[in-house]
Design a protein around this motif. Structure first.
Motif, PDB file in Angstrom:
ATOM      1  N   ARG A 388      -8.354  -5.182   4.463  1.00  0.00           N
ATOM      2  CA  ARG A 388      -7.959  -6.380   4.673  1.00  0.00           C
ATOM      3  C   ARG A 388      -6.789  -7.323   4.439  1.00  0.00           C
ATOM      4  N   VAL A 389      -6.552  -7.538   5.585  1.00  0.00           N
ATOM      5  CA  VAL A 389      -5.041  -7.569   5.541  1.00  0.00           C
ATOM      6  C   VAL A 389      -4.725  -9.157   5.103  1.00  0.00           C
ATOM      7  N   ASP A 390      -4.600  -9.151   3.990  1.00  0.00           N
ATOM      8  CA  ASP A 390      -4.476 -11.027   3.491  1.00  0.00           C
ATOM      9  C   ASP A 390      -3.606 -11.676   3.786  1.00  0.00           C
ATOM     10  N   VAL A 403      -3.050  -6.071   1.353  1.00  0.00           N
ATOM     11  CA  VAL A 403      -3.850  -5.774   1.257  1.00  0.00           C
ATOM     12  C   VAL A 403      -5.538  -6.062   0.817  1.00  0.00           C
ATOM     13  N   THR A 404      -6.346  -6.088   0.901  1.00  0.00           N
ATOM     14  CA  THR A 404      -7.902  -5.814  -0.213  1.00  0.00           C
ATOM     15  C   THR A 404      -8.855  -4.623   0.654  1.00  0.00           C
ATOM     16  N   SER A 405      -9.172  -3.656  -0.747  1.00  0.00           N
ATOM     17  CA  SER A 405      -9.838  -2.757   0.290  1.00  0.00           C
ATOM     18  C   SER A 405     -10.499  -2.165  -1.508  1.00  0.00           C
ATOM     19  N   THR A 406     -11.009  -1.066  -1.120  1.00  0.00           N
ATOM     20  CA  THR A 406     -11.757  -0.518  -2.325  1.00  0.00           C
ATOM     21  C   THR A 406     -10.197   0.691  -2.908  1.00  0.00           C
ATOM     22  N   PRO A 407     -10.989   0.530  -4.100  1.00  0.00           N
ATOM     23  CA  PRO A 407      -9.638   2.074  -4.406  1.00  0.00           C
ATOM     24  C   PRO A 407      -9.565   3.359  -4.100  1.00  0.00           C
ATOM     25  N   ALA A 408     -10.418   3.547  -3.437  1.00  0.00           N
ATOM     26  CA  ALA A 408     -10.814   4.676  -2.380  1.00  0.00           C
ATOM     27  C   ALA A 408     -10.121   4.501  -1.262  1.00  0.00           C
ATOM     28  N   ASN A 409     -10.222   3.585  -0.269  1.00  0.00           N
ATOM     29  CA  ASN A 409      -9.443   2.934   0.747  1.00  0.00           C
ATOM     30  C   ASN A 409      -7.606   2.909   0.484  1.00  0.00           C
ATOM     31  N   LEU A 410      -7.346   2.200  -0.515  1.00  0.00           N
ATOM     32  CA  LEU A 410      -5.640   2.032  -0.772  1.00  0.00           C
ATOM     33  C   LEU A 410      -5.689   3.371  -1.415  1.00  0.00           C
TER      34      LEU A 410
END
Ligand SMILES: Nc1nc2c(ncn2[C@@H]2O[C@H](COP(=O)(O)OP(=O)(O)OP(=O)(O)O)[C@@H](O)[C@H]2O)c(=O)[nH]1
Ligand SMILES: [Mg+2]
Length: 421
Positions: A388-390, A403-410
């Motif tokens: 998610r782009v904050d 950017v906010t996401s799960t550690p895996a997705n980041l």
């Protein structure tokens, strides 16, 4: 549709109360057996309980009680006898002869219900496998009478015994084939799940009839069958819960649990239940209007442990609050479970539950700054897909993002976009 041998039968429920079973437990167990019978269209016309120090090894009940049962069956026109406990093959055999009507134990009845509710190829295989696994050790009882009648000649195998060998080997072959087919289906699902690996998986679990499918439909308009009978759902259904979230959240509905769920069924539903184990969040749905809801919670937890899902994060969802007349039950449950969500899947819009689910996942997300060089501008869509782009700022050295996401997705974003820092 297969013929329902049990439809419209008049059933007598029989149970032995050993000293370790309390009156309340026995009453609950018989009520559940009655509900199980009702879900295949049987009508319960009588219940009999015999307190005994232990179950009779040959006939389950004592001789006197057996005669009493037979007399009562004659009076009520009973044509089916359901035993609350599981019978050994020889007990079943002896009882059928003594009572002169069809005899079934709890496991057989549950297997029959599952058999009636199969809808897909997979659940058909799973149920057949469980039925065969149940039958295999019982073949002896089925054929032993042949040898008994012939008197059995020492040294050579009797006709019954030979028949058992043939049947056993045929059943084993069939079991092996079914298992292979299930493995194949599970593999396909695994591939499918891999594609979903950038999603959050939420799974509905809980006692049968708690309202899991109703809630699934409320939250996703999935159109899953909802019925006021036990084990309406056997096949897992997965739908997108929210697309707005990054990553998206998927919701799955699955088979319900029950006290003393036959272990053959748990084993053959292994691949279905694997989905539960893989879930990032379990929504444990509880029918709060059920008098034994606390016991049902404990049983569901026990099954979850059995299938290896003991440590998955979970959220208690008390459902059917609209059915509660007294406020006390609600107050007590709220006090004991301050983290739980209380809803009516029939009447509420599910908004409060969604807020809880979102908050849960929000907690596991990480926010990080990223810098994307203009040369890699085309990769911006990947960032939007996985996170998610904050915040987004165009500066001289590139695009500055939060950017906010799960550690895996980041991690995935970083590895796929060499320029992102
Ligand atoms: N009054 C009331 N009834 C509900 C509510 N939620 C579900 N039900 C009813 O409860 C029954 C069982 O609902 P299902 O959604 O099929 O339950 P399930 O947990 O999926 O059951 P299985 O698939 O058999 O394990 C149906 O008759 C529903 O209409 C609720 O919030 N209030
Ligand atoms: Mg269901």
């Amino acid at each position: 549709m297969r013929a329902n041998l049990l439809q419209d039968r008049k059933a007598l429920l029989l149970a032995v109360q050993t000293p370790d079973i309390s009156d309340a437990d026995l009453a609950d167990s018989l009520q559940e057996l009655e509900d199980l019978a009702a879900s295949v269209g049987c009508r319960v016309v009588g219940k009999m309980v015999q307190p005994r120090a232990r179950i009779h090894p040959g006939t389950y009940l004592g001789k006197g009680k057996l005669e009493q049962a037979k007399a009562s069956m004659g009076n009520c026109g009973t044509d089916l006898v359901l035993f609350d406990n599981n019978l050994t093959p020889s007990q079943g055999d002896n009882l059928e002869r003594a009572l002169g009507e069809m005899v079934m134990d709890r496991t057989q009845l549950i297997l029959e219900i599952f058999g009636r509710n199969v809808r897909t190829h997979e659940s058909r295989i799973q149920v057949e496998l469980a039925q065969l696994e149940y039958m295999l050790p019982r073949l002896v009882g089925m054929w032993a009478h042949l040898d008994r009648e012939r008197g059995g000649i020492g040294g050579t195998k009797g006709a019954g015994e030979k028949q058992i060998d043939i049947d056993r080997s045929l059943i084993r072959q069939r079991i092996a084939r079914l298992k292979k087919e299930l493995r194949h289906i599970a593999q396909e699902r695994h591939t499918q799940n891999k594609r979903r690996s950038n999603c959050f998986l939420v799974n509905l679990v809980g006692y049968t009839n708690a309202g899991k499918s109703t809630l699934m439909n409320r939250l996703t308009s999935a159109g899953v069958t909802v019925e006021n009978r036990l084990f309406a759902t056997l096949d897992p259904t997965t739908r997108v819960l929210t697309r707005e979230n990054r990553p998206p959240i998927l919701l799955s509905d699955t088979v319900g649990f029950l006290k003393r769920l036959p272990h053959e069924l748990v084993a053959s539903f292994h691949s279905t239940l694997e989905m539960v184990r893989d879930a990032d969040l379990l929504l444990h749905v509880v029918d709060i209007s059920h008098p034994q809801y606390e016991e049902q919670i404990a049983i569901t937890e026990e099954v979850l442990r059995e299938i290896g899902a003991a440590t998955n994060p979970r959220m208690l969802v008390f459902n059917k609050t609209d059915r509660l007349d007294d406020k006390l039950t609600l107050r007590v449950a709220r006090k004991r479970n301050p983290e739980a969500v209380f809803i009516s899947a029939l009447q509420d819009d599910g908004g409060e539950l969604m807020a809880h689910i979102n908050a849960f996942f929000e907690k596991s997300m990480v926010t990080t700054p990223l810098l994307l060089e203009y040369a890699d501008y085309g990769d911006l869509s990947k960032i939007y897909k996985w996170g998610r782009v904050d915040e987004l700022r165009y500066e001289d050295d590139g695009i500055h993002l939060t950017v906010t996401s799960t550690p895996a997705n980041l991690e995935r974003i970083r590895s796929q976009l060499p320029a992102a820092r």
